[in-house]
Design a protein around this motif. Structure first.
Motif: not given
Ligand SMILES: NC(=O)c1ccc[n+]([C@@H]2O[C@H](COP(=O)([O-])OP(=O)(O)OC[C@H]3O[C@@H](n4cnc5c(N)ncnc54)[C@H](OP(=O)(O)O)[C@@H]3O)[C@@H](O)[C@H]2O)c1
Length: 319
Positions: A8-9, A32, A36-37, A62, A125
């Protein structure tokens, strides 16, 4: 169609919430606190109680550097949660769109990585994400694994926001110049996911499997920082001196691949969409952030300190 979005966030999750979904797609988004995953037994109850036709997993652990000292949490969220989710999807014939990362590769290739290249992560990671991918593939045929890289947006924690904050505080920034990759704006990822969802909702055929999706145009962290700070200058921001340094001069708990480039032709041909140049998206996001900085009431608690290291030498470089 009933679409469940997990997360969500987060950066991508927030942009998915901003998509103009057609009325025929009813969207439920769970953060989350509710989904919660790391707690499969608990989230199974939510899955059982819903009318889901399609699930997008935008949730993940992440924190790349922190994962080195918290492998249990990283694997629980990035491997075990998606494994259980995909298992439920298989039992209930629900397709799953799952996000993954360039950090599943070791970065030693001299060309951009294609979907079929063997994975060889070099940090915890990346290993947890690679094993999450394998688990999804093993459990469920009707999956899309969407790998992306260097994600940034106007929300959450990311390189662009770290750079703008540091530029306001420092006279010099030292930025890594020997890691090459493809910055990707979270709104573009949401656009890509929306295109897939619409196709699935319309009952059109889709080739299940792994896709790469990024912004267009490669750069280095140094090139990324230089462009975004030059851009911020046009909107009244400070542009300190930027010194290029090597990865060796910038030790981090987690190793990073030197080549993070993902080849996205499969996506472009399959969905008939061009990739947006990262500079265009970056300019828009910098403009939004600079405007917010001028409007104190618009600043949110998320505009805080990045999780990793000391500010000057360790901006957040996540993938
Ligand atoms: N950030 C990068 O540079 C990057 C690069 C390549 C790939 N990715 C991939 O892209 C995807 C999205 O990344 P992002 O940048 O949007 O990540 P992000 O901004 O760090 O957000 C992480 C998200 O995961 C959720 N989360 C964390 N722990 C959780 C749990 N235990 N159960 C359920 N939800 C949980 C958070 O939940 P809440 O919304 O509830 O807080 C948030 O929505 C991920 O699969 C990541 O691996 C990211």
């Amino acid at each position: 169609m009933n679409l469940l979005i997990i997360g969500q966030h987060g950066q991508v999750a927030r942009e998915l919430a901003a998509v103009a979904w057609p009325e025929s797609i009813r969207v439920t988004q769970l953060g989350r606190a509710t989904f919660d995953l790391a707690r499969p037994a608990q989230f199974r109850t939510i899955l059982e109680g819903g009318p889901w036709d399609l699930i997008v997993n935008a949730g993940a652990y992440t924190a790349v550097d922190r994962a080195e000292s918290e492998p249990g949490e990283a694997f629980a969220i990035n491997r075990d949660g998606p494994a259980a989710l995909a298992g439920w999807c298989s039992e209930n014939r629900v397709p799953l769109i799952h996000l993954s990362t360039d950090y599943v590769f070791d970065g030693t290739n001299h060309r951009p990585y294609v979907e079929s290249d063997p994975v060889r992560p070099i940090n915890v990671y990346g290993q947890s994400k690679a094993e999450g991918e394998s688990a999804v593939r093993a459990a469920l045929v009707t999956h899309v694994i969407l790998r992306t890289s260097w994600v940034y947006s106007a929300h959450g924690r990311n390189f662009v926001k770290s750079m703008l904050r540091l530029a306001a505080e420092r006279d010099e920034l030292r930025i890594v110049r020997d890691q090459t990759g493809l910055p990707t704006a979270a709104p573009e990822i949401a656009r890509a996911i929306a295109a897939m969802v619409r196709r699935i909702a319309a009952g059109e055929p889709i080739d299940w499997g792994t896709y790469h999706f990024t912004g267009a145009g490669e750069t280095t962290w140094y090139g990324f920082a230089s462009y975004l700070l030059e851009t911020s200058k046009a909107f009244g921001g400070r542009c300190p001196r930027i010194t290029p340094i090597s990865t060796r001069e910038f030790p981090t708990p987690a190793a990073r691949p030197l080549n993070s480039r993902l080849e996205c032709s499969k996506w472009r041909y399959s969905f008939d969409q061009e990739l947006r140049p990262w500079r265009e998206s970056c300019r828009e996001i910098v403009r939004t952030l600079m405007h917010e900085a001028e409007t104190p009431e618009a600043v949110t608690p998320e505009n805080g300190t990045p999780e990793t290291g000391t500010p000057e030498t360790k901006p957040r470089m996540t993938s």
